[in-house]
Write a protein that holds these residues in place. Structure first.
Motif, PDB file in Angstrom:
ATOM      1  N   ILE A  96      31.266  17.518  -5.889  1.00 28.54           N
ATOM      2  CA  ILE A  96      32.239  16.384  -4.881  1.00 28.54           C
ATOM      3  C   ILE A  96      31.034  15.709  -4.179  1.00 28.54           C
ATOM      4  O   ILE A  96      31.326  14.668  -3.915  1.00 28.54           O
ATOM      5  CB  ILE A  96      32.849  17.548  -3.836  1.00 28.54           C
ATOM      6  N   LYS A  97      29.914  16.088  -3.886  1.00 30.62           N
ATOM      7  CA  LYS A  97      28.592  15.447  -3.352  1.00 30.62           C
ATOM      8  C   LYS A  97      28.495  13.957  -4.202  1.00 30.62           C
ATOM      9  O   LYS A  97      28.277  13.183  -3.581  1.00 30.62           O
ATOM     10  CB  LYS A  97      27.455  16.227  -3.200  1.00 30.62           C
TER      11      LYS A  97
ATOM     12  N   ARG B 108      31.322  11.536  -3.689  1.00 32.91           N
ATOM     13  CA  ARG B 108      31.247  10.952  -2.543  1.00 32.91           C
ATOM     14  C   ARG B 108      30.021   9.816  -2.512  1.00 32.91           C
ATOM     15  O   ARG B 108      30.324   8.570  -1.977  1.00 32.91           O
ATOM     16  CB  ARG B 108      31.036  11.921  -1.360  1.00 32.91           C
ATOM     17  N   GLU B 109      28.896  10.034  -3.241  1.00 30.65           N
ATOM     18  CA  GLU B 109      27.882   9.177  -3.152  1.00 30.65           C
ATOM     19  C   GLU B 109      28.184   8.003  -4.090  1.00 30.65           C
ATOM     20  O   GLU B 109      27.583   7.082  -3.966  1.00 30.65           O
ATOM     21  CB  GLU B 109      26.600  10.001  -3.944  1.00 30.65           C
TER      22      GLU B 109
ATOM     23  N   LYS C 117      31.142   6.680  -4.600  1.00 33.39           N
ATOM     24  CA  LYS C 117      32.201   5.899  -3.685  1.00 33.39           C
ATOM     25  C   LYS C 117      31.292   5.178  -2.849  1.00 33.39           C
ATOM     26  O   LYS C 117      31.707   3.942  -2.508  1.00 33.39           O
ATOM     27  CB  LYS C 117      33.221   6.843  -3.293  1.00 33.39           C
ATOM     28  N   LYS C 118      30.374   5.857  -2.139  1.00 29.73           N
ATOM     29  CA  LYS C 118      29.600   4.927  -1.105  1.00 29.73           C
ATOM     30  C   LYS C 118      28.903   3.880  -1.702  1.00 29.73           C
ATOM     31  O   LYS C 118      28.626   2.789  -1.210  1.00 29.73           O
ATOM     32  CB  LYS C 118      28.581   5.872  -0.511  1.00 29.73           C
TER      33      LYS C 118
END
Length: 70
Positions: free
Chosen positions: A57-58, A61-62, A64-65
């Motif tokens: 998940i981390k 998210r990274e 996507k950022k």
């Protein structure tokens, strides 16, 4: 259509693995053999799976950022 087939296959395959992983009663032990130690494995495996999911998940998210900044 291919996604539907893949999802259906996974949904049918995963529950069947539980049925094959359960062992029967087995053979009786020889009285001369020492007893085997009962070691719980589930706790460690559950923690590793949870850590892997959290790391995944981390990373998502990274990623996507990082793609939003470009």
């Amino acid at each position: 259509m291919e996604k539907l087939i893949l999802i259906s296959f996974i949904c049918l395959l995963l529950p069947s693995t539980n049925a094959f992983s359960q062992l029967g009663p087995g053979l009786p032990n020889d009285p001369d053999d020492p007893p085997s130690p009962n070691v719980p494995i589930d706790g460690g495996v559950g923690l590793l799976v949870g850590a892997g999911i959290g790391l995944g998940i981390k990373k998502v998210r990274e990623a996507k950022k990082g793609s939003e900044k470009l």
